[in-house]
Design an enzyme around this catalytic site. Structure first.
Site, PDB file in Angstrom:
ATOM      1  N   GLU A  93       0.881  -1.143   0.360  1.00  0.00           N
ATOM      2  CA  GLU A  93      -0.237  -0.094   0.089  1.00  0.00           C
ATOM      3  C   GLU A  93       1.124   0.943   0.076  1.00  0.00           C
ATOM      4  O   GLU A  93       1.715   1.059   0.726  1.00  0.00           O
ATOM      5  CB  GLU A  93      -1.030   0.112   1.223  1.00  0.00           C
ATOM      6  N   HIS A  94       0.422   2.402  -0.377  1.00  0.00           N
ATOM      7  CA  HIS A  94       1.303   3.250  -1.310  1.00  0.00           C
ATOM      8  C   HIS A  94       0.756   4.538   0.701  1.00  0.00           C
ATOM      9  O   HIS A  94      -0.341   4.359   0.798  1.00  0.00           O
ATOM     10  CB  HIS A  94       0.801   4.120  -1.975  1.00  0.00           C
TER      11      HIS A  94
END
Length: 205
Positions: A78-79
């Site tokens: 996940e960013h």
């Protein structure tokens, strides 16, 4: 040349280790990854394609008798959008390994069917008997025996009482001999005869 040969030998060894570890199922891999992060139950089939990003909380657990459609991806990264930029500077600017955030393990319980070209995101649990429609992106837990397609649960495979009975089944107790001896029972439409059978009582937890 030597680098290419080394990679080929490493890939051959990795596949050999994978098949040794997974002789009880019918799963294959199409690219190198850390196979110690993956656990699969018996008889499950499909191509296993996880995207790991150096986070210790990454783990893929797949139960028994699952069907994994072609093109399915398990994505653990996940960013972080709470920072000023979502860009992974550490990896692409500094040339270091980026430990991307993850929501944790992906877990598929027994008898899960994943349609073709699905994407399963980190932290998701797909419970026993659920069906994921082709092309779905799954970002939240899916209840037992739910059919998920188009970003929502469209229906359940059975009524609540039937699901309660089915959740008593321990798929690890189901052997090849049981399937051979109960072929007709297994392949007929589910009704009370299944729940009255010796097979059901054998499989109950």
């Amino acid at each position: 040349m030597w680098n290419c040969l080394f990679k080929k030998i490493k890939w051959i060894r990795l596949r050999r280790e994978w098949y040794r570890k997974n002789s009880h199922n019918h799963c294959a891999i199409q690219k190198p990854f850390d196979i110690t992060k993956v656990t699969i139950g018996k008889e499950t089939y499909g191509m296993i394609n996880p995207y790991f990003y150096h986070n210790p909380d990454e783990k893929l657990v797949i139960g028994s008798y699952c069907s994994i459609g072609e093109g399915t991806r398990f994505v653990f990264s996940e960013h972080d959008y709470s920072r000023f930029s979502t860009f992974p500077f550490q990896e692409f600017v500094l040339g270091e390994k980026e430990r991307n955030p993850t929501k944790g393990p992906i877990i598929l319980e027994d008898d899960v069917w994943i349609g073709m070209n699905c994407m399963i995101l980190s932290g998701v649990v797909i419970h026993q008997g659920a069906v994921i429609g082709a092309g779905s992106v799954v970002a939240k837990d899916i209840p037992p025996y739910a059919i998920y397609a188009g970003g929502k649960i469209v229906k359940y495979r059975f009524d609540e009482g039937t699901i309660e009975k089915l959740l008593k089944i321990d798929y690890n107790k189901l052997e090849k001999e049981d399937v051979a001896e109960n072929r007709n029972l297994i392949y007929q439409t589910l009704d009370r005869h299944f729940f009255d059978s010796e097979l059901y009582f054998k499989l109950c937890r």
